[in-house]
Motif scaffolding. Sequence first.
Motif, PDB file in Angstrom:
ATOM      1  N   PHE A   6      22.546  23.570   9.125  1.00 40.36           N
ATOM      2  CA  PHE A   6      22.935  22.797  10.306  1.00 40.36           C
ATOM      3  C   PHE A   6      22.366  23.508  11.516  1.00 40.36           C
ATOM      4  O   PHE A   6      22.636  24.685  11.756  1.00 40.36           O
ATOM      5  CB  PHE A   6      24.458  22.728  10.401  1.00 40.36           C
ATOM      6  CG  PHE A   6      24.951  21.891  11.548  1.00 40.36           C
ATOM      7  CD1 PHE A   6      24.828  20.516  11.521  1.00 40.36           C
ATOM      8  CD2 PHE A   6      25.560  22.478  12.645  1.00 40.36           C
ATOM      9  CE1 PHE A   6      25.288  19.733  12.570  1.00 40.36           C
ATOM     10  CE2 PHE A   6      26.031  21.707  13.697  1.00 40.36           C
ATOM     11  CZ  PHE A   6      25.892  20.333  13.655  1.00 40.36           C
ATOM     12  N   ARG A   7      21.519  22.799  12.291  1.00 42.52           N
ATOM     13  CA  ARG A   7      20.796  23.403  13.409  1.00 42.52           C
ATOM     14  C   ARG A   7      21.293  22.857  14.745  1.00 42.52           C
ATOM     15  O   ARG A   7      21.710  21.708  14.842  1.00 42.52           O
ATOM     16  CB  ARG A   7      19.297  23.135  13.270  1.00 42.52           C
ATOM     17  CG  ARG A   7      18.656  23.827  12.073  1.00 42.52           C
ATOM     18  CD  ARG A   7      17.191  23.463  11.959  1.00 42.52           C
ATOM     19  NE  ARG A   7      16.988  22.083  11.515  1.00 42.52           N
ATOM     20  CZ  ARG A   7      15.883  21.392  11.712  1.00 42.52           C
ATOM     21  NH1 ARG A   7      14.875  21.915  12.393  1.00 42.52           N
ATOM     22  NH2 ARG A   7      15.770  20.160  11.246  1.00 42.52           N
ATOM     23  N   LEU A   8      21.201  23.696  15.757  1.00 41.92           N
ATOM     24  CA  LEU A   8      21.607  23.324  17.117  1.00 41.92           C
ATOM     25  C   LEU A   8      20.405  23.407  18.046  1.00 41.92           C
ATOM     26  O   LEU A   8      19.524  24.262  17.886  1.00 41.92           O
ATOM     27  CB  LEU A   8      22.699  24.264  17.629  1.00 41.92           C
ATOM     28  CG  LEU A   8      23.957  24.431  16.783  1.00 41.92           C
ATOM     29  CD1 LEU A   8      24.907  25.411  17.472  1.00 41.92           C
ATOM     30  CD2 LEU A   8      24.640  23.106  16.549  1.00 41.92           C
ATOM     31  N   GLY A   9      20.392  22.537  19.037  1.00 42.73           N
ATOM     32  CA  GLY A   9      19.341  22.568  20.043  1.00 42.73           C
ATOM     33  C   GLY A   9      19.869  22.076  21.378  1.00 42.73           C
ATOM     34  O   GLY A   9      20.965  21.509  21.464  1.00 42.73           O
ATOM     35  N   HIS A  10      19.095  22.254  22.425  1.00 41.28           N
ATOM     36  CA  HIS A  10      19.478  21.779  23.741  1.00 41.28           C
ATOM     37  C   HIS A  10      19.331  20.256  23.816  1.00 41.28           C
ATOM     38  O   HIS A  10      18.649  19.632  22.992  1.00 41.28           O
ATOM     39  CB  HIS A  10      18.609  22.449  24.807  1.00 41.28           C
ATOM     40  CG  HIS A  10      18.737  23.936  24.818  1.00 41.28           C
ATOM     41  ND1 HIS A  10      19.822  24.589  25.352  1.00 41.28           N
ATOM     42  CD2 HIS A  10      17.910  24.910  24.320  1.00 41.28           C
ATOM     43  CE1 HIS A  10      19.673  25.884  25.209  1.00 41.28           C
ATOM     44  NE2 HIS A  10      18.522  26.113  24.583  1.00 41.28           N
ATOM     45  N   LEU A  11      19.980  19.676  24.797  1.00 39.51           N
ATOM     46  CA  LEU A  11      19.841  18.235  25.024  1.00 39.51           C
ATOM     47  C   LEU A  11      18.367  17.850  25.094  1.00 39.51           C
ATOM     48  O   LEU A  11      17.539  18.616  25.577  1.00 39.51           O
ATOM     49  CB  LEU A  11      20.518  17.840  26.333  1.00 39.51           C
ATOM     50  CG  LEU A  11      21.924  17.252  26.283  1.00 39.51           C
ATOM     51  CD1 LEU A  11      22.411  16.984  27.691  1.00 39.51           C
ATOM     52  CD2 LEU A  11      21.982  15.990  25.440  1.00 39.51           C
ATOM     53  N   ASP A  12      18.078  16.634  24.623  1.00 40.87           N
ATOM     54  CA  ASP A  12      16.691  16.186  24.586  1.00 40.87           C
ATOM     55  C   ASP A  12      16.624  14.774  25.148  1.00 40.87           C
ATOM     56  O   ASP A  12      16.925  13.795  24.455  1.00 40.87           O
ATOM     57  CB  ASP A  12      16.181  16.226  23.139  1.00 40.87           C
ATOM     58  CG  ASP A  12      14.673  16.042  23.039  1.00 40.87           C
ATOM     59  OD1 ASP A  12      14.124  15.304  23.871  1.00 40.87           O
ATOM     60  OD2 ASP A  12      14.063  16.624  22.128  1.00 40.87           O
ATOM     61  N   ALA A  13      16.237  14.666  26.422  1.00 41.00           N
ATOM     62  CA  ALA A  13      16.174  13.360  27.072  1.00 41.00           C
ATOM     63  C   ALA A  13      15.134  12.453  26.428  1.00 41.00           C
ATOM     64  O   ALA A  13      15.300  11.225  26.400  1.00 41.00           O
ATOM     65  CB  ALA A  13      15.861  13.538  28.563  1.00 41.00           C
ATOM     66  N   GLY A  56      23.771  23.892  29.133  1.00 40.41           N
ATOM     67  CA  GLY A  56      23.403  23.496  30.491  1.00 40.41           C
ATOM     68  C   GLY A  56      21.947  23.148  30.694  1.00 40.41           C
ATOM     69  O   GLY A  56      21.497  23.007  31.839  1.00 40.41           O
ATOM     70  N   ARG A  57      21.161  23.006  29.607  1.00 39.27           N
ATOM     71  CA  ARG A  57      19.742  22.675  29.776  1.00 39.27           C
ATOM     72  C   ARG A  57      19.375  21.454  28.947  1.00 39.27           C
ATOM     73  O   ARG A  57      20.028  21.117  27.973  1.00 39.27           O
ATOM     74  CB  ARG A  57      18.863  23.861  29.362  1.00 39.27           C
ATOM     75  CG  ARG A  57      18.989  25.053  30.301  1.00 39.27           C
ATOM     76  CD  ARG A  57      17.890  26.068  30.042  1.00 39.27           C
ATOM     77  NE  ARG A  57      18.061  26.749  28.765  1.00 39.27           N
ATOM     78  CZ  ARG A  57      17.142  27.537  28.210  1.00 39.27           C
ATOM     79  NH1 ARG A  57      15.979  27.725  28.823  1.00 39.27           N
ATOM     80  NH2 ARG A  57      17.358  28.130  27.066  1.00 39.27           N
ATOM     81  N   ALA A  58      18.279  20.801  29.358  1.00 44.62           N
ATOM     82  CA  ALA A  58      17.801  19.619  28.643  1.00 44.62           C
ATOM     83  C   ALA A  58      16.287  19.573  28.693  1.00 44.62           C
ATOM     84  O   ALA A  58      15.670  20.010  29.670  1.00 44.62           O
ATOM     85  CB  ALA A  58      18.382  18.350  29.246  1.00 44.62           C
ATOM     86  N   ALA A  59      15.698  19.017  27.647  1.00 46.79           N
ATOM     87  CA  ALA A  59      14.249  18.799  27.618  1.00 46.79           C
ATOM     88  C   ALA A  59      13.938  17.480  28.311  1.00 46.79           C
ATOM     89  O   ALA A  59      14.496  16.440  27.956  1.00 46.79           O
ATOM     90  CB  ALA A  59      13.750  18.767  26.185  1.00 46.79           C
TER      91      ALA A  59
END
Length: 417
Positions: A302-309, A336-339
């Motif tokens: 199970f992987r986690l990543g930043h928000l991805d617009a 607090g970050r997004a692509a």
Amino acid sequence: MIGPHLIVVDLGFGDAGKGATVDWLCSPEAGLDVSAVVRFNGGAQAAHNVVADGRHHTFAQFGSGTFSGVPTLLSRHMLVEPIALAGEARRLAALGVRDPLSLVRIEGRALLTTPIHIAANRAREDARGAARHGSCGRGIGETAWYALEHDAPTVADCRDPAVLRAKLRALAAHYAPLIAPSAHRYEQIDDLVDMYREFAAAVRIVDGNYLARAARRGRLVFEGAQGVLLDEWRGFHPHTTWSTVEPRNARAMLAGIGRTGRTLGVTRTYQTRHGAGPLPTVDPGLVIPEPHNVFGEYQGAFRLGHLDAVLLRYAVAACGGLDGLVVNHLDAAGTGRAATGYRTRAGIVRELPLGPWRDLDHQRLLTRLLATAEPILTELPDDRLSWFERTLGAPVVLSADGPARAHRTPHRAAAAA
């Protein structure tokens, strides 16, 4: 809240909080007078976690309105696994749900997932080795694939032992070359027939008219499984599911009874993914407790990543637009970050093109693009809900800063949606 009937879909790769959303929509707190939760895709591989009234359950085939006594309709688009359904009913009974199977209605045309399908699924994934697609190992793909070319067993067949026995024997013969060399086995055909006959006597099997009757009694909430980015035609092939996840089938079911619905897209404040396949914003340094999401033998990590617009906008487009957004996990730290775009060999990419429906060549191209994409990350503003609205073009109608019903906040924008 926002219309007579609601369709709940996940804008990611699953695990965004559909179950908790449906639980709240069906709860007394929402006051929506829901007559049924309609499952419109997927099967027993669903894992919708609900925390309510001091109870926790991971809903698979039962609708996530069960704690509020709302009946479930497993529609013809569901892949029904009776043995797993019986096990889930026992767990719900232990949590205080009275006679859980009495809350279930199943369309007779729904396909049956059997232990034969499950054994074949696991044998096939074992044979793929390092090239696994990320299956749940629950027979979903085999159930859907077999039905494309064969007279597959259905829920209605459980009432006719002779028909079911013949179909199960044909199914077993088809998969024998795949299963026999593997370590996977299943029950004797006659034992399966006996179990399925008991199942047919314990649940209410309905025809296609049930949906219209339920719609006359109150609101319908359509509960999707998995995520739009795993959709069989819109997901990133081959790391997809054998199921139409976007709301096409739910909308068609409503149109068939002369009704319309509003579609709610559910997202977290970060991206997640089980197993293989692209996740451009993956960040091993992003540590967020995930007690209900662990390594799966067939799914993988199970992987986690930043928000991805970019991915979120693609999901909205794949849905044909949304009427409202549900934003969960506002309490998660480090999100607090997004692509806002990707650096790729072809240059900066800020939008993924939506190709023709059922064009897997297009989806493979997107998969290759995402496999090497480097995310362009930006800091999110303090008002994250407004960011979601601007980025995805729909109002936030519900948000959550924790797992329980008390952590959910409806928003005034719901009335305008």
